[in-house]
Every structure is written in C-alpha cells, then in structure tokens.
Design a protein around this motif. Structure first.
Motif, PDB file in Angstrom:
ATOM      1  N   VAL A  88      -6.425  -8.890   4.477  1.00 12.42           N
ATOM      2  CA  VAL A  88      -5.963  -7.738   3.709  1.00 12.42           C
ATOM      3  C   VAL A  88      -4.967  -6.949   4.557  1.00 12.42           C
ATOM      4  N   TYR A  89      -4.183  -6.127   3.897  1.00 15.69           N
ATOM      5  CA  TYR A  89      -3.360  -5.156   4.608  1.00 15.69           C
ATOM      6  C   TYR A  89      -4.220  -3.914   4.862  1.00 15.69           C
ATOM      7  N   ARG A  90      -4.054  -3.333   6.033  1.00 15.08           N
ATOM      8  CA  ARG A  90      -4.701  -2.068   6.331  1.00 15.08           C
ATOM      9  C   ARG A  90      -3.626  -1.017   6.567  1.00 15.08           C
ATOM     10  N   ASP A 128      -2.244  -9.668  -5.616  1.00 12.18           N
ATOM     11  CA  ASP A 128      -2.877 -10.295  -6.774  1.00 12.18           C
ATOM     12  C   ASP A 128      -1.751 -10.939  -7.560  1.00 12.18           C
ATOM     13  N   GLY A 129      -1.447 -12.199  -7.220  1.00 14.62           N
ATOM     14  CA  GLY A 129      -0.242 -12.822  -7.747  1.00 14.62           C
ATOM     15  C   GLY A 129       0.963 -12.154  -7.131  1.00 14.62           C
ATOM     16  N   GLU A 130       1.851 -11.620  -7.961  1.00 14.98           N
ATOM     17  CA  GLU A 130       3.018 -10.905  -7.461  1.00 14.98           C
ATOM     18  C   GLU A 130       2.841  -9.400  -7.562  1.00 14.98           C
ATOM     19  N   THR A 131       1.617  -8.963  -7.766  1.00 17.76           N
ATOM     20  CA  THR A 131       1.323  -7.534  -7.809  1.00 17.76           C
ATOM     21  C   THR A 131       0.577  -7.149  -6.543  1.00 17.76           C
ATOM     22  N   LEU A 132       1.016  -6.099  -5.895  1.00 21.33           N
ATOM     23  CA  LEU A 132       0.379  -5.618  -4.677  1.00 21.33           C
ATOM     24  C   LEU A 132      -0.557  -4.478  -5.060  1.00 21.33           C
ATOM     25  N   VAL A 133      -1.851  -4.661  -4.753  1.00 23.25           N
ATOM     26  CA  VAL A 133      -2.863  -3.700  -5.196  1.00 23.25           C
ATOM     27  C   VAL A 133      -3.592  -3.113  -3.992  1.00 23.25           C
ATOM     28  N   GLY A 134      -3.615  -1.782  -3.901  1.00 25.72           N
ATOM     29  CA  GLY A 134      -4.324  -1.099  -2.823  1.00 25.72           C
ATOM     30  C   GLY A 134      -5.433  -0.228  -3.366  1.00 25.72           C
ATOM     31  N   PHE A 182      -3.602   1.873  -6.039  1.00 27.14           N
ATOM     32  CA  PHE A 182      -2.140   1.877  -5.987  1.00 27.14           C
ATOM     33  C   PHE A 182      -1.642   0.492  -6.377  1.00 27.14           C
ATOM     34  N   THR A 183      -0.849   0.403  -7.417  1.00 31.59           N
ATOM     35  CA  THR A 183      -0.359  -0.885  -7.906  1.00 31.59           C
ATOM     36  C   THR A 183       1.159  -0.926  -7.793  1.00 31.59           C
ATOM     37  N   TYR A 184       1.666  -1.908  -7.046  1.00 30.53           N
ATOM     38  CA  TYR A 184       3.114  -2.093  -6.880  1.00 30.53           C
ATOM     39  C   TYR A 184       3.533  -3.322  -7.672  1.00 30.53           C
TER      40      TYR A 184
END
Length: 213
Positions: free
Chosen positions: A127-129, A150-156, A171-173
């Motif tokens: 994971v990213y921290r 999550d696929g091409e979506t970055l979820v924090g 946070f959804t990018y």
C-alpha cells in the motif's frame, strides 16, 4: 713490494667505489611501499543503490506537476449550502523518486486552507502510506491513512477525529487525462456511511495558464 702496494690500493679504491652503490641499494630497499589504492565506494563494491518501486514510479507519472485546483463542496454539516473554492497544488518527486510530496493551497467558502503531504510505497503491506498536515487538522498532521490502486482508480482511506467524534474519509482519484484528474473526498462515521463532501479537479498550469499567486 710495489706490486703488492698497487694491488692493495686498487682494492681500497674498489671498495670506496662500491660503497655508494651499496648505500644506494640499501636506500632503495628501504624505500617506503606504495600506498594502497583508496577503497572503492560501497556502490562500486556490489552494494546496489535503492530503486523506486514501480508503484511509486506510476504515482509520480500520474500526479507529479504544478496544478490549478477547483473545489466543489456538497452540502454538509460544515457548509449546509455547499460551496466552491480554487487554488494551487504542486506535487514533486522526493529524493530518488521514492516518494511524492504535495503542497496545497486554496481559498473558498471556508476561508484559506493550506496542506502539505508526503507519500511513499510500503512493499511489505503493498500500500501507499502518507503523512498529511493541514490548517484544519486538530493535531496538525495525520499519518493513519493508506492508499492503493483499484484498477485505474487510486483509493485512499483515513481515520481521524472531528469535534471529538470519529470520522472516516475516503479519497478517490480518477478520470485521469494528460492534463487533469479528479479527486473526490467522502466522509462519515464509518466506512459504510460515507457521503461525498468535496470534489477537486486538478488541471495542469499549461492547460489553463499559470494562476496568480
């Protein structure tokens, strides 16, 4: 007798001539040894330098740059009628490309907002921290969040407190384009009760013109 004397003189002279040569040989044998070559740096002795993880390289490729930001807030307890804001964000690769930093500033219905964060890849947990500090966090900074693709979506996801109550934020990018992407933040008392709070659109300076500071 003269012959003996002549031979004796020759031997003495020969010995005198040999003394400098012997002294020279002795001096050469006493010459200090050449200094050993300096040790090679560790990286030249087979110790590889750390390299950025592919996941970190991907995040930097997608997000690094100088951006204008436009904020659209949904109606929420802090802003019953919603609101808008605008500002800037600068995302910069950290040392060795192994982290990413963000410097954020905006102004809108809630006044001036400033934030700063650092993000990196945790290979053990996959994971990213991150560490995020802003002008609205009660303790100044928060390091409880983790982010992943999550696929091409970055979820924090991040947990914290607001007015003494637990709050969970997601946070959804997404909507990645060469010159823009969109971040949506949803909050709630738990992960199953999240409601959209604000949508932020990042647009590169080159696409809109560099904003005034």
């Amino acid at each position: 007798m003269k012959t003996i004397l002549r031979v004796t003189m020759l031997l003495v002279l020969g010995g005198l001539c040999a003394m400098p040569l012997a002294a020279q040989d002795s001096a050469m044998s006493a010459k200090p040894k050449a200094a050993k070559p300096a040790a090679k740096p560790k990286e030249q002795m087979g110790m590889p330098m750390p390299k950025a993880a592919p996941e970190m390289t991907k995040m930097i490729k997608m997000m690094a740059g100088s951006w204008t930001v436009t904020e659209k807030s949904d109606p929420n307890p802090m802003m019953p009628k919603g609101g808008t804001g605008k500002g800037t964000a600068v995302l910069t690769p950290g040392p060795g490309g192994m982290s990413l930093t963000e410097k954020y500033h905006s102004s809108g219905a809630m006044g001036s907002f400033n934030g700063f964060g650092t993000f990196w890849w945790d290979p053990k947990q996959q994971v990213y921290r991150g560490l995020w500090c802003d002008s609205m966090t009660p303790n100044g900074c928060d390091a409880s969040g983790t982010t992943k693709w999550d696929g091409e979506t970055l979820v924090g996801m991040m947990e914290g407190e607001m007015n003494g109550q637990k709050i969970v934020s997601r946070f959804t990018y997404a909507n990645w384009k060469p010159d823009s992407f969109v971040m949506t933040m949803a909050t709630g008392p738990d992960a199953n009760s999240l409601k959209d709070m604000v949508t932020i659109t990042y647009t590169k300076y080159a696409a809109m013109g560099k904003p005034s500071q």
